[in-house]
Design an enzyme around this catalytic site. Structure first.
Site, PDB file in Angstrom:
ATOM      1  N   SER A 156       0.959  -1.256   0.089  1.00 12.13           N
ATOM      2  CA  SER A 156      -0.152  -0.078   0.042  1.00 12.13           C
ATOM      3  C   SER A 156       0.755   1.157  -0.109  1.00 12.13           C
ATOM      4  O   SER A 156       1.739   1.460   0.810  1.00 12.13           O
ATOM      5  CB  SER A 156      -0.949   0.182   1.190  1.00 12.13           C
ATOM      6  OG  SER A 156      -1.526  -1.127   1.282  1.00 12.13           O
ATOM      7  N   SER A 157       0.587   2.231  -0.981  1.00 13.09           N
ATOM      8  CA  SER A 157       1.302   3.474  -0.867  1.00 13.09           C
ATOM      9  C   SER A 157       2.888   3.209  -1.338  1.00 13.09           C
ATOM     10  O   SER A 157       3.138   2.897  -2.393  1.00 13.09           O
ATOM     11  CB  SER A 157       0.956   4.095   0.419  1.00 13.09           C
ATOM     12  OG  SER A 157       1.521   5.608   0.371  1.00 13.09           O
ATOM     13  N   SER A 158       3.481   3.809  -0.356  1.00 12.60           N
ATOM     14  CA  SER A 158       4.962   3.622  -0.460  1.00 12.60           C
ATOM     15  C   SER A 158       5.098   2.145  -0.765  1.00 12.60           C
ATOM     16  O   SER A 158       6.254   1.499  -1.663  1.00 12.60           O
ATOM     17  CB  SER A 158       5.826   3.921   0.689  1.00 12.60           C
ATOM     18  OG  SER A 158       7.109   4.094   0.496  1.00 12.60           O
ATOM     19  N   HIS A 298      -6.487   7.981  -0.510  1.00 12.79           N
ATOM     20  CA  HIS A 298      -5.422   7.525  -0.593  1.00 12.79           C
ATOM     21  C   HIS A 298      -5.208   5.986  -0.252  1.00 12.79           C
ATOM     22  O   HIS A 298      -4.536   5.237  -0.551  1.00 12.79           O
ATOM     23  CB  HIS A 298      -4.469   8.316   0.180  1.00 12.79           C
ATOM     24  CG  HIS A 298      -2.840   7.720  -0.262  1.00 12.79           C
ATOM     25  ND1 HIS A 298      -2.337   7.499  -1.398  1.00 12.79           N
ATOM     26  CD2 HIS A 298      -1.972   7.529   0.989  1.00 12.79           C
ATOM     27  CE1 HIS A 298      -1.171   7.009  -1.300  1.00 12.79           C
ATOM     28  NE2 HIS A 298      -0.783   7.011   0.026  1.00 12.79           N
TER      29      HIS A 298
END
Ligand SMILES: *[C@@H]1O[C@H](CO)[C@@H](O)[C@H](O)[C@H]1NC(C)=O
Ligand SMILES: *[C@@H]1O[C@H](CO)[C@@H](O)[C@H](O)[C@H]1NC(C)=O
Length: 313
Positions: A156-158, A298
Site C-alpha cells: 500500500s502507498s509507499s 489515498h
C-alpha cells in the site's frame, strides 16, 4: 446490541469467514477458545543473507503450511511497520486458511518510507531495499521449499511503489503484483541520488510520460532480462490527495508499455466492479488489471479474497 452489530460487521468484512483477528470477535471467543486454533506468530529473521540496505525481515509461517508453500511479500506504507501491516492487512489470516507464507519487510529509514528513488533501488541486484527484499524471497524459497512459480508481491502507498519496483527490477521472482495506491516504477527517481527521497512532481501527478518511456524505465532496471513478467493489478482512488490520481493512468501506461497493450483500449471495462463506484479495466486475459475507485482517497481498502483470486491462491 452494539457488540452484535460490530460482530456481524467484522464477519461481513471477512467475507463471511471467521475474523479471528478482530478484537470484538477475540473478546467473544476467549472463553471457548478450543474452537479456534492459536495462530502462529510474526517473527523477525536476521540471517536471510546479504542485506545491503539493512531492511528488516519479518515472516509469518502459518501452523498449517502447504507443501511447497506459495509466498506473498506484503509491503507497508510510510510510517508503517511490519507489525502494523501484519495486523492491518488480511494476508496472515488468509495464510492460516491457505497455507502460504507472508514476508513483511520493514523499511530501515526514519519515517519508514521505502527507497524507490536511488539508482541502487531501481537496479536489479543494485544494493537497495529492493535487493534486500529479493534476498528475503530467495532465502524463504530455500528454507521452506517454497513454490518458486507462486511468489507474489503487494503493498500500500509507499509499499505499492515498491511493489511496482520489485515487479520491474526482479521480474524473475514474481508471478504477480498488486499495488494499492502507488506510482509507476521509476517515477520517484531522485536526480540527486537521494535514498528514500520524496519526489513531489511524481506525487503531485506532474510526470506525464508515454508508455514507451515508462516501459524503458522498467527494462533499464534489468536490461539482460527477457523472460516472463509478473501480471499486475493496479488500484487507485480518484480522490487521492497524497499520490495524485494521474499516477493511476501513468502506472497503467507503464505496464501497457511493458506488455505491449494499447492503454487507451482495455479488453474489458466493467463499471461498478468489484463494488459500486469502482471501475475495472483488463488487458490481455488479466495480464494487467486496473481498478479505479471513484471517490476513494489515498487508502484504497485491501480486498483480500480478490487478491487471492488474482494470485490464483
Ligand atoms: C522526480 O522523478 C522524475 C521521474 O519520474 C525525474 O525526472 C525528476 O528529476 C525527479 N525529481 C527530482 C527532484 O529528482
Ligand atoms: C486516464 O486516461 C483516460 C483516457 O486516456 C482519461 O479519460 C482519464 O481522465 C485519465 N484519468 C486520470 C485520473 O488522469
Amino acid at each position: 446490541m452494539k457488540l452484535l452489530s460490530q460482530l456481524s460487521a467484522a464477519l461481513a468484512l471477512a467475507g463471511g469467514r471467521l475474523a479471528v483477528a478482530h478484537p470484538v470477535f477475540d473478546e467473544l471467543m476467549r472463553p471457548t477458545a478450543p474452537l479456534v486454533r492459536p495462530r502462529a506468530a510474526l517473527q523477525q529473521v536476521t540471517n536471510f543473507g546479504s542485506n545491503p540496505s539493512n531492511t528488516k525481515m519479518f515472516i509469518y509461517v502459518p501452523d498449517k503450511l502447504a507443501p511447497n508453500p506459495p509466498i506473498i511479500v506484503a509491503i507497508h506504507y510510510c510510517t508503517g511497520t511490519a507489525q502494523a501491516y501484519y495486523s492491518g492487512s488480511p494476508y496472515a489470516r488468509l495464510a492460516d486458511q491457505k497455507g502460504f507464507i507472508v514476508i513483511y519487510p520493514e523499511s530501515p529509514y526514519s519515517g519508514t518510507c521505502w527507497d524507490v528513488s536511488s539508482r541502487a533501488a531501481l537496479t536489479h541486484n543494485g544494493g537497495g531495499d529492493s535487493n534486500s527484499i529479493a534476498n528475503m524471497v530467495t532465502y524463504t524459497l530455500e528454507k521452506y521449499n517454497g513454490d518458486a512459480s507462486k511468489v507474489f508481491v503487494t503493498g500500500s502507498s509507499s509499499g505499492a511503489m515498491m511493489t511496482n519496483v520489485m515487479a520491474a527490477a526482479y521480474p524473475e521472482l514474481f508471478a504477480a503484483g498488486i499495488a494499492y495506491s502507488g506510482v509507476p516504477a521509476g517515477c520517484f527517481y531522485s536526480q540527486s541520488g537521494g535514498t528514500n527521497a520524496w519526489n513531489s512532481s511524481c506525487a503531485n501527478g506532474q510526470i506525464n510520460s508515454t508508455p514507451q518511456v515508462w516501459a524503458k524505465m522498467v527494462f533499464d532496471m534489468y536490461p539482460e532480462y527477457d523472460g516472463p513478467r509478473p501480471k499486475m493489478q493496479i488500484y487507485h482512488g480518484s480522490a487521492d490527495g497524497t499520490l495524485r490520481p494521474s499516477n493511476y493512468n501513468e502506472t497503467i501506461k507503464q505496464w501497457c508499455g511493458v506488455f505491449g497493450f494499447d492503454y487507451t483500449r482495455p479488453d474489458t471495462t466493467q463499471a461498478n466492479s468489484p463494488q459500486a463506484g469502482y471501475t475495472t479495466y483488463t488487458w490481455g486475459e488479466q495480464q494487467l488489471v486496473g481498478i479505479y475507485a471513484q471517490g476513494v482517497g489515498h487508502t484504497v481498502p485491501i480486498r483480500g479474497s480478490d487478491d487471492m483470486a488474482f494470485f490464483g491462491l
